[in-house]
Design a protein around this motif. Sequence first.
Motif, short mmCIF file in Angstrom:
data_model
loop_
_atom_site.label_atom_id
_atom_site.label_comp_id
_atom_site.label_asym_id
_atom_site.label_seq_id
_atom_site.Cartn_x
_atom_site.Cartn_y
_atom_site.Cartn_z
N PHE A 182 -39.50 33.74 -61.49
CA PHE A 182 -38.73 32.51 -61.28
C PHE A 182 -38.14 32.01 -62.60
N LYS A 188 -37.30 26.34 -59.74
CA LYS A 188 -37.00 27.55 -58.97
C LYS A 188 -38.17 27.92 -58.06
N VAL A 189 -39.39 27.66 -58.53
CA VAL A 189 -40.56 27.93 -57.68
C VAL A 189 -40.53 26.99 -56.47
N TRP A 192 -37.93 28.06 -53.97
CA TRP A 192 -38.42 29.23 -53.23
C TRP A 192 -39.43 28.82 -52.17
#
Length: 292
Positions: A182, A188-189, A192
Amino acid sequence: MTFYLGVDAGGTASKSRLVDQDGRVLGSGKAGPANARIGLDKLHGTLLDVCFQALREGGVDESLYGTVRVGMGIAGINRMGMKQQLQLLEFPFAHVQLTSDSMIANLGAHRGADGAILIIGTGSVGLVKRGEDSFSIGGYGFPISDEGSGAALGLSAIRHALRALDGRTRPTPLSQAVTQQFDHAIPKVIAWMDDAAPGDYASFAPLVMDYAETGDEIALSIVRDAAQHVERFIETILAKGATRCVLMGGLAERIKPWLRARIVEKLDEPLGDALDGALLFAGLPIATAARG
């Protein structure tokens, strides 16, 4: 000529196997996830796809699809109202039998006889069969259940990696390998996570196992905790009176070395796999299945 088609529709992948009335394997198929959580339309399409793959490989003409008897084991089918909805789906076959993926795994593991299984894959569930009666242990769905599973391993790895990123715990090679996917960026985590399915979390399980085997501190704690859950599953299954217990699923062989020897000694080897069980559920005689 009667054809028998077995389907194992799981949280990570779906598989099929086609045999003739003598038990000879004619064809097979493989597709993506086909559990009840992906939506009826998508599930229906995947089931048809994996069936047609095996039929095409087996050289079965479409005019003969009406002679095919199908047994399907579908992950999540025991959710409230799901089996009734699935029974309304249309298939161009003579007969379609629907049950859970754990049931076909149990049938295959014991060739239809009494016994128990513990599946450790994307999720986890135990199933005990005694005569016409059967009952499950665990398997209520991720994230409230599925202890010791690939999804649970992946969830723990993500949690530890996030703690390492914001300084609550010391980074390790595992946490860095996870966050590298990531770009080491927490947003970004989180992005996701919003769309992540159990199979997405389970995709990190091999990484956790790899780092545990090299002594990574976080990976070791995750795998040891998972092993304790698996051991408790097995002990509970045996306490319920199961005469045989088989460990199955994608993580079975990798978790087994982490179990205590006295627990492993109580496990039995499977007599067949889930697709063997699906074929039995479709109506293939046990004696024929054994020959095939």
